[in-house]
Design an enzyme around this catalytic site. Structure first.
Site, PDB file in Angstrom:
ATOM      1  N   ASP A  29      10.547  31.863  21.970  1.00 38.59           N
ATOM      2  CA  ASP A  29      10.646  30.924  23.103  1.00 38.59           C
ATOM      3  C   ASP A  29       9.354  30.239  23.539  1.00 38.59           C
ATOM      4  O   ASP A  29       9.351  29.058  23.855  1.00 38.59           O
ATOM      5  CB  ASP A  29      11.171  31.634  24.358  1.00 38.59           C
ATOM      6  CG  ASP A  29      12.365  32.524  24.099  1.00 38.59           C
ATOM      7  OD1 ASP A  29      12.870  32.534  22.972  1.00 38.59           O
ATOM      8  OD2 ASP A  29      12.779  33.199  25.042  1.00 38.59           O
ATOM      9  N   GLU A  35       9.085  46.195  22.725  1.00 35.39           N
ATOM     10  CA  GLU A  35       9.552  44.840  22.396  1.00 35.39           C
ATOM     11  C   GLU A  35       8.524  44.125  21.516  1.00 35.39           C
ATOM     12  O   GLU A  35       8.858  43.470  20.552  1.00 35.39           O
ATOM     13  CB  GLU A  35       9.780  44.077  23.711  1.00 35.39           C
ATOM     14  CG  GLU A  35      10.423  42.706  23.558  1.00 35.39           C
ATOM     15  CD  GLU A  35      10.641  42.020  24.912  1.00 35.39           C
ATOM     16  OE1 GLU A  35      10.164  42.561  25.944  1.00 35.39           O
ATOM     17  OE2 GLU A  35      11.267  40.958  24.940  1.00 35.39           O
TER      18      GLU A  35
HETATM   19  C1  GLC Z   1      13.619  37.039  24.684  1.00 37.68           C
HETATM   20  C2  GLC Z   1      13.200  36.646  23.261  1.00 37.68           C
HETATM   21  C3  GLC Z   1      14.447  36.293  22.461  1.00 37.68           C
HETATM   22  C4  GLC Z   1      15.420  37.461  22.513  1.00 37.68           C
HETATM   23  C5  GLC Z   1      15.748  37.845  23.959  1.00 37.68           C
HETATM   24  C6  GLC Z   1      16.559  39.125  24.076  1.00 37.68           C
HETATM   25  O1  GLC Z   1      14.136  35.951  25.352  1.00 37.68           O
HETATM   26  O2  GLC Z   1      12.297  35.586  23.276  1.00 37.68           O
HETATM   27  O3  GLC Z   1      14.106  36.005  21.135  1.00 37.68           O
HETATM   28  O4  GLC Z   1      16.582  37.157  21.836  1.00 37.68           O
HETATM   29  O5  GLC Z   1      14.546  38.062  24.661  1.00 37.68           O
HETATM   30  O6  GLC Z   1      15.897  40.175  23.447  1.00 37.68           O
END
Ligand code: GLC
Length: 441
Positions: free
Chosen positions: A168, A410
């Protein structure tokens, strides 16, 4: 490293995050179902519990719209969080499912790849039934991508929001987002620093330091862009280019090409060739990658659809075209040299989301520097695809070491391996399992 205990810890994370047939990315941070997260979970579980992996993917497709789109989120009804489902109002669109609420944009097309990997782990009737069910649905998704997001047949799909690209807040996206001409209220809010109020609606900054997450200003810009896209019915053709962020995204299109290859493999197994029109589209995507290559710097970049210019800001996405063997042998060599450069992309714990020598590199902040296990897995698969088993093994080893030391975070510091963001994160756990399993022949 004790591989059995690492696998047990990874499975325990996936069990904790399990919500019936599907798995949420992380308990407190991400309580809903996300598209590419579930695909990675299925890939990771395929060789441990193929039945559960198949269910995870079937749960992804419960969100599919009648027009073929796979939404990036399916909301859990019991969870109340002000910042999410209410901004989409999916049921106001006749194509959206009636029984679940979803977002109205998509996420990287890993579904084709995941369906094929899970099918490969199934046998007999189960495999046939799974493919008969999901293959046509994957096809409809790719047909939607080409019809709605590549209306001029250029070969590259255009994204309308940074949340669609999965990475993102990587620099190309934030650059274009910050340049976007927003609505008047956005300017006022940014000037008066009202975006701090948005913090009250955010889940992530309740649980992790703000310095590890995206800024409030960028968060507000993203919400403004959802609002803008909503007014255009999330329809690329109706979005005003000067007030939008329209990107032929690198990672997304590379994964599209890889999933197209998976579709080709499924078509052979089922003896159901894709239509000539779709095959033409697949070929055009492969061909279009030459336009994203910059010979001067020896890497790929995304392209701004509105200006037609490459957005020359380096990220880990440059390595993803390896997965579908898109680069020429010479380009592959240049990408490998970049990847293995210790001062840029190969510190103690590669691969940083932004290279170390870039001034935007930020060790702990989200997609602006940290190492992520999903992009590592994609790079490892890419290295194997081009025959560099030694680098693939080394990267797999260091990735496992990282998770073994710190836990299933994460994302991680590429320099010292500290874990950041959400703890007990599902795709980190799932892909750890995938890396512990012997490579597919
Ligand atoms: C964040 C990440 C995205 C992912 C989401 C849920 O928004 O940037 O890639 O899918 O989290 O983990």
């Amino acid at each position: 490293m004790d591989r059995t205990s690492l696998a047990d810890r990874a499975l325990a994370v996936l069990d904790r995050n399990r919500r019936g047939s599907w798995t949420c990315p992380a308990e407190r941070f991400y309580p809903h179902q996300w598209l590419w997260d579930s695909c990675f979970v299925a890939i990771g579980l395929a060789r441990h519990d193929a039945g559960r992996a198949a269910d995870e993917l079937r749960a992804v497709f419960r969100g599919q719209w009648a027009n073929g789109m796979l939404p990036h989120m399916i909301f859990t009804p019991e969870v109340s969080d002000a910042g999410s489902r209410h901004i989409w109002r999916s049921r106001s669109f006749p194509e959206a499912p009636r029984d679940v609420e979803t977002s109205c944009i998509t996420q990287p097309p890993v579904a084709g790849l995941a369906v094929w990997r899970v099918a490969e782990a199934l046998v007999g009737d189960e495999r046939r039934a799974f493919l008969a069910d999901l293959y046509p649905r994957v096809l409809r998704y790719h047909e939607w991508l080409y019809r709605e997001r590549d209306p001029d047949g250029r070969g590259l799909v255009t994204l309308i929001h940074p949340w669609e690209c999965g990475l993102d807040t990587t620099p190309p996206w934030t650059r274009l987002l910050r340049r976007m001409r927003g609505p008047w209220w956005l300017d006022v809010a940014l000037k008066l620093r009202l975006s701090r109020v948005a913090r009250l609606l955010r889940r992530d900054t309740r649980y992790a330091p703000a310095a590890q997450r995206l800024s409030d200003d960028d968060g507000l810009r993203m919400l403004a862009l959802v609002h803008r896209a909503q007014r255009s019915g999330f329809d690329l053709r109706r979005m005003p280019p000067e007030r939008s962020v329209l990107v032929e995204d690198l990672a997304f299109n590379a994964l599209l090409a890889a999933s197209n290859d998976a579709i080709a493999a499924m078509a052979v197994e089922l003896d159901q060739p894709v239509s000539e029109e779709l095959q033409r589209r697949f070929d055009s995507t492969r061909g279009a990658f030459t336009e994203l290559w910059d010979d001067e710097t020896g890497q790929y970049y995304p392209r701004d659809r509105t200006t037609g210019a490459l957005v020359r800001l380096p990220t880990v996405a440059t390595f993803l075209p390896l997965l579908a063997r898109l680069p020429t042998p010479e380009q592959t060599e240049r990408l490998r040299a970049l990847l293995l450069d210790e001062r840029r992309c190969w510190p103690r714990y590669p691969v940083p989301s932004v290279p170390l020598d870039d001034r935007r590199f930020d060790e702990a902040r989200y997609w602006r520097g940290p190492t992520w296990v999903n992009t590592n897995w994609l790079v490892i698969e890419g290295l194997r695809a081009v025959g560099d088993e030694a680098s693939a093994d080394e990267l797999a080893h260091r990735t496992l070491e990282l998770v073994d030391r710190a836990g299933c975070w994460e994302y991680f510091s590429p320099l010292d391996g500290d874990g950041y963001g959400a703890p007990d994160f599902s795709w980190t756990a799932a892909l750890t399992l995938a890396l512990l399993a012997p490579p597919t022949p």
